[in-house]
Write a protein that holds these residues in place. Sequence first.
Motif, PDB file in Angstrom:
ATOM      1  N   ASP A 152       0.836  -1.196   0.000  1.00 30.30           N
ATOM      2  CA  ASP A 152       0.000   0.000   0.000  1.00 30.30           C
ATOM      3  C   ASP A 152       0.875   1.251   0.000  1.00 30.30           C
ATOM      4  N   GLU A 153       0.241   2.374  -0.224  1.00 24.10           N
ATOM      5  CA  GLU A 153       0.993   3.620  -0.383  1.00 24.10           C
ATOM      6  C   GLU A 153       1.762   4.014   0.873  1.00 24.10           C
ATOM      7  N   ALA A 154       1.178   3.812   2.038  1.00 18.97           N
ATOM      8  CA  ALA A 154       1.868   4.161   3.284  1.00 18.97           C
ATOM      9  C   ALA A 154       3.142   3.325   3.453  1.00 18.97           C
ATOM     10  N   ASN A 155       3.053   2.023   3.166  1.00 17.00           N
ATOM     11  CA  ASN A 155       4.248   1.175   3.254  1.00 17.00           C
ATOM     12  C   ASN A 155       5.270   1.559   2.200  1.00 17.00           C
ATOM     13  N   TRP A 156       4.813   1.953   1.014  1.00 20.38           N
ATOM     14  CA  TRP A 156       5.739   2.390  -0.018  1.00 20.38           C
ATOM     15  C   TRP A 156       6.489   3.645   0.429  1.00 20.38           C
ATOM     16  N   GLU A 157       5.785   4.598   1.031  1.00 23.44           N
ATOM     17  CA  GLU A 157       6.448   5.821   1.492  1.00 23.44           C
ATOM     18  C   GLU A 157       7.523   5.498   2.531  1.00 23.44           C
ATOM     19  N   THR A 158       7.228   4.574   3.428  1.00 20.07           N
ATOM     20  CA  THR A 158       8.217   4.156   4.427  1.00 20.07           C
ATOM     21  C   THR A 158       9.383   3.447   3.759  1.00 20.07           C
ATOM     22  N   THR A 159       9.082   2.538   2.849  1.00 20.79           N
ATOM     23  CA  THR A 159      10.124   1.793   2.141  1.00 20.79           C
ATOM     24  C   THR A 159      10.986   2.730   1.312  1.00 20.79           C
ATOM     25  N   GLN A 160      10.354   3.673   0.638  1.00 14.45           N
ATOM     26  CA  GLN A 160      11.101   4.619  -0.187  1.00 14.45           C
ATOM     27  C   GLN A 160      12.048   5.467   0.671  1.00 14.45           C
ATOM     28  N   ALA A 161      11.590   5.901   1.834  1.00 10.49           N
ATOM     29  CA  ALA A 161      12.458   6.674   2.739  1.00 10.49           C
ATOM     30  C   ALA A 161      13.653   5.824   3.181  1.00 10.49           C
ATOM     31  N   GLU A 162      13.407   4.539   3.472  1.00 15.13           N
ATOM     32  CA  GLU A 162      14.505   3.640   3.858  1.00 15.13           C
ATOM     33  C   GLU A 162      15.479   3.442   2.705  1.00 15.13           C
ATOM     34  N   LEU A 163      14.954   3.299   1.486  1.00 11.81           N
ATOM     35  CA  LEU A 163      15.821   3.145   0.320  1.00 11.81           C
ATOM     36  C   LEU A 163      16.679   4.395   0.112  1.00 11.81           C
ATOM     37  N   GLU A 164      16.059   5.567   0.199  1.00 10.69           N
ATOM     38  CA  GLU A 164      16.803   6.805   0.008  1.00 10.69           C
ATOM     39  C   GLU A 164      17.866   6.985   1.081  1.00 10.69           C
ATOM     40  N   ALA A 165      17.569   6.571   2.306  1.00 10.51           N
ATOM     41  CA  ALA A 165      18.572   6.640   3.377  1.00 10.51           C
ATOM     42  C   ALA A 165      19.750   5.704   3.100  1.00 10.51           C
ATOM     43  N   ALA A 166      19.495   4.651   2.309  1.00  9.49           N
ATOM     44  CA  ALA A 166      20.548   3.685   1.969  1.00  9.49           C
ATOM     45  C   ALA A 166      21.273   4.041   0.672  1.00  9.49           C
ATOM     46  N   GLY A 167      20.970   5.204   0.081  1.00 12.16           N
ATOM     47  CA  GLY A 167      21.688   5.643  -1.106  1.00 12.16           C
ATOM     48  C   GLY A 167      20.939   5.534  -2.415  1.00 12.16           C
ATOM     49  N   TYR A 168      19.684   5.091  -2.387  1.00 11.19           N
ATOM     50  CA  TYR A 168      18.873   5.053  -3.601  1.00 11.19           C
ATOM     51  C   TYR A 168      18.415   6.473  -3.899  1.00 11.19           C
ATOM     52  N   GLN A 169      18.189   6.776  -5.177  1.00 12.71           N
ATOM     53  CA  GLN A 169      17.773   8.121  -5.563  1.00 12.71           C
ATOM     54  C   GLN A 169      16.635   8.055  -6.576  1.00 12.71           C
ATOM     55  N   GLN A 170      15.711   9.007  -6.438  1.00 10.87           N
ATOM     56  CA  GLN A 170      14.673   9.125  -7.457  1.00 10.87           C
ATOM     57  C   GLN A 170      15.286   9.836  -8.642  1.00 10.87           C
ATOM     58  N   ASP A 171      15.214   9.210  -9.806  1.00 15.06           N
ATOM     59  CA  ASP A 171      15.791   9.873 -10.973  1.00 15.06           C
ATOM     60  C   ASP A 171      14.909   9.777 -12.209  1.00 15.06           C
ATOM     61  N   ASN A 172      13.707   9.218 -12.052  1.00 14.14           N
ATOM     62  CA  ASN A 172      12.761   9.117 -13.163  1.00 14.14           C
ATOM     63  C   ASN A 172      13.398   8.471 -14.389  1.00 14.14           C
ATOM     64  N   ALA A 173      14.258   7.496 -14.160  1.00 15.30           N
ATOM     65  CA  ALA A 173      14.931   6.787 -15.248  1.00 15.30           C
ATOM     66  C   ALA A 173      13.905   6.120 -16.148  1.00 15.30           C
ATOM     67  N   GLY A 174      14.217   6.053 -17.397  1.00 16.03           N
ATOM     68  CA  GLY A 174      13.320   5.415 -18.354  1.00 16.03           C
ATOM     69  C   GLY A 174      12.027   6.175 -18.544  1.00 16.03           C
ATOM     70  N   GLY A 175      11.991   7.432 -18.100  1.00 16.13           N
ATOM     71  CA  GLY A 175      10.788   8.235 -18.246  1.00 16.13           C
ATOM     72  C   GLY A 175       9.687   7.868 -17.268  1.00 16.13           C
ATOM     73  N   VAL A 176      10.016   7.145 -16.213  1.00 19.54           N
ATOM     74  CA  VAL A 176       9.026   6.721 -15.228  1.00 19.54           C
ATOM     75  C   VAL A 176       9.117   7.622 -13.996  1.00 19.54           C
ATOM     76  N   ASP A 177       8.062   8.419 -13.779  1.00 14.34           N
ATOM     77  CA  ASP A 177       8.035   9.274 -12.602  1.00 14.34           C
ATOM     78  C   ASP A 177       8.123   8.429 -11.343  1.00 14.34           C
ATOM     79  N   GLY A 178       8.986   8.822 -10.428  1.00 14.12           N
ATOM     80  CA  GLY A 178       9.111   8.130  -9.153  1.00 14.12           C
ATOM     81  C   GLY A 178      10.012   6.914  -9.187  1.00 14.12           C
ATOM     82  N   PHE A 179      10.690   6.647 -10.307  1.00 11.96           N
ATOM     83  CA  PHE A 179      11.612   5.507 -10.339  1.00 11.96           C
ATOM     84  C   PHE A 179      12.723   5.770  -9.335  1.00 11.96           C
TER      85      PHE A 179
END
Length: 187
Positions: A120-147
């Motif tokens: 669900d969206e709430a879990n995604w927001e938490t997961t995304q924050a954890e990913l970003e803290a681990a060095g992942y970045q949103q870059d919209n690669a491949g033309g996909v918003d939020g990749f």
Amino acid sequence: MRLSARSVIVGIGTTVLALTLVGCTSLPGPAATVSTAPPRNAVTPTPEASTAPVAELAGCDTALDDAGNADLAATNLTPVDFAFQNWDYPLLADFAADGVVCKWAGGGDVFVVIGQLAMDEANWETTQAELEAAGYQQDNAGGVDGFTNGPDGEDESYPSRGFAWRDGILYYASYPGILEFIPAFQI
């Protein structure tokens, strides 16, 4: 056989200790009862039914549209079983355990992997924050918003792999270009 005084003392000490520990256990008696009923004036909340539909994951034969399947076939990539590897992102183990992971490979090192995990969206927001803290970045690669692009490890032969969330499903893509063949990302 003759025992030394030290052996006798150790034996006696061990026996006394064992008897002491046995004496510390509770004796049988009436069992304590615990009431699980709420107090008479308590309000018992009723669980609310979720109105959000559960996201349905596609099987590997339907995860991509016809153009995606044709694209993979044109490059001699065919479906193979997926096995989690040490170079995979740790989150992909959750996909393998609780979701769907599809892999296409050819005769060499080239392969394509996509995964789906209901989230669900709430879990995604938490997961995304954890990913970003681990060095992942949103870059919209491949033309996909939020990749959310994962960091490259020591082996940079798998660049731009990462995650994107749509409508209750977290997707993994071994390269973002494959997302254009997933119906949820088609506009």
